[in-house]
Scaffold this active site. Structure first.
Site, PDB file in Angstrom:
ATOM      1  CB  THR A 154      55.669  25.766  15.685  1.00  0.00           C
ATOM      2  OG1 THR A 154      55.859  25.418  14.328  1.00  0.00           O
ATOM      3  CG2 THR A 154      54.893  24.670  16.386  1.00  0.00           C
ATOM      4  N   GLY A 184      54.364  17.188   9.730  1.00  0.00           N
ATOM      5  CA  GLY A 184      55.469  17.300  10.684  1.00  0.00           C
ATOM      6  C   GLY A 184      55.176  16.560  11.981  1.00  0.00           C
ATOM      7  CG  ASP A 185      57.204  18.070  15.363  1.00  0.00           C
ATOM      8  OD1 ASP A 185      57.430  18.786  14.360  1.00  0.00           O
ATOM      9  OD2 ASP A 185      57.066  18.541  16.514  1.00  0.00           O
ATOM     10  CB  THR A 204      58.582  24.294  18.560  1.00  0.00           C
ATOM     11  OG1 THR A 204      59.053  25.094  17.466  1.00  0.00           O
ATOM     12  CG2 THR A 204      59.327  24.736  19.820  1.00  0.00           C
ATOM     13  N   GLY A 205      60.397  22.853  16.403  1.00  0.00           N
ATOM     14  CA  GLY A 205      61.723  22.672  15.803  1.00  0.00           C
ATOM     15  C   GLY A 205      61.634  21.798  14.568  1.00  0.00           C
TER      16      GLY A 205
HETATM   17  N1  ASP Z   1      57.907  21.371  14.302  1.00  0.00           N
HETATM   18  C1  ASP Z   1      57.280  22.062  13.210  1.00  0.00           C
HETATM   19  C2  ASP Z   1      57.233  21.159  12.007  1.00  0.00           C
HETATM   20  O1  ASP Z   1      58.231  20.530  11.717  1.00  0.00           O
HETATM   21  C3  ASP Z   1      57.963  23.341  12.828  1.00  0.00           C
HETATM   22  C4  ASP Z   1      58.409  24.229  13.979  1.00  0.00           C
HETATM   23  O2  ASP Z   1      58.229  23.921  15.137  1.00  0.00           O
HETATM   24  O3  ASP Z   1      58.959  25.321  13.685  1.00  0.00           O
HETATM   25  O4  ASP Z   1      56.234  21.134  11.341  1.00  0.00           O
END
Ligand code: ASP
Length: 283
Positions: A154, A184-185, A204-205
């Site tokens: 991301t 997502g977030d 991210t995460g």
């Molecule tokens: N935060 C992102 C999501 O959950 C994914 C990521 O940051 O790897 O869509």
């Protein structure tokens, strides 16, 4: 007020091989330089963030735009958001067939009627705004078909421009194998992306955990309480870990141009550019 411009870019929290790490760091550096050039030419932080994120969306190594993770139906559905310190925000959720979702989020922000558009309505809006859809397949890379990238990568950027204006942006293909329609977030204001007069953050995460603790707003609120960006970023990630046990990371800039970042994943490529020079780290 004493401030200096700054830009900070992340390339996603997660894990990857050493070679991937190096390549992603180089990608982040290229994106940060693009954004920094815009800032130095007098552009707004909003423009700089949009340009930096678009560079990463075009880089197939990252899970955003071209190179996005595939959902459970083998398709690309992307989320993106942009926000500035005036609280103007634009976001798109679960969009497909758009090469640069961050540019579509910018159109939503500039249009001003809504904060977020999703799915087919977002595609229709894109066409009216002059963004032509591309066939969904063109965003799918060989690596994603073989699931080599495993959802990592991301992208996000936060910046303070030469006039002291803050902005944040985030773009993602979301989590690998997610259910179609999952959001997502990243496009949710206060969760994966946030900016106000105090600071700007991009996360991210694990999105489901980030949403529950409003990670981006939490980090900016810690800045407002008087913490430095480095400490605020660290505390926000600790809070997320304590409350959810999940992995995440974030980048942060305050209204003086001080930056911070933190994560509890294996790695998160980050690149910072300020008048004093550049720092790039992949650990
Ligand atoms: N935060 C992102 C999501 O959950 C994914 C990521 O940051 O790897 O869509």
């Amino acid at each position: 007020m004493n401030f200096r411009p700054a830009i900070i870019v992340h390339g996603g929290a997660g894990r990857g091989s050493g070679a991937q790490q190096r390549d992603r760091l180089a990608g982040c550096l290229a994106a940060a330089r693009t954004g920094w050039t815009a800032v130095r030419q007098g552009c707004s932080s909003l423009d700089a963030v949009e340009e930096a994120v678009a560079v990463l969306e075009d880089d197939p190594l990252f899970n955003a735009g071209t190179g996005s993770s595939l959902n459970a139906a083998g398709e690309v559905e992307m989320d993106a958001a942009l926000m500035r310190d005036t609280l103007e925000a634009g976001a798109v959720a679960a969009v497909s067939g758009i090469s640069n979702p961050i540019r579509l989020a910018r159109k939503v922000l500039d249009d001003g009627r809504h904060v977020m558009l999703a799915g087919q309505g977002a595609r229709d809006f894109a066409r009216r705004a002059g963004i032509e859809p591309v066939p969904g397949d063109t965003l799918i890379t060989q690596a994603q078909r073989k699931r080599w990238n495993a959802g990592h990568g991301t992208v996000g950027c936060v910046a303070l421009d030469a006039r002291g204006r803050l902005a944040a942006g985030t773009s993602t293909g979301g989590t690998l194998g997610k259910l179609p329609g999952r959001v997502g977030d990243s496009p949710l204001i206060g969760c994966g992306t946030y900016a106000d007069a105090v600071g700007a953050a991009s996360c991210t995460g694990q999105g489901e955990a980030i949403i529950k603790v409003l990670l981006a707003k939490t980090a900016v609120d810690l800045l407002a309480a008087g913490l430095t960006p480095a400490t605020a970023a660290k505390r926000a990630v600790e809070l997320l870990e304590r409350q959810t046990g999940a992995e995440a990371g974030l980048i942060l800039v305050d209204r003086y141009g001080a930056v911070g970042f933190a994560h509890n994943a294996e790695e998160m490529p980050v690149c910072v550019l300020t008048p004093e020079g550049q720092t790039a780290t992949a650990s």
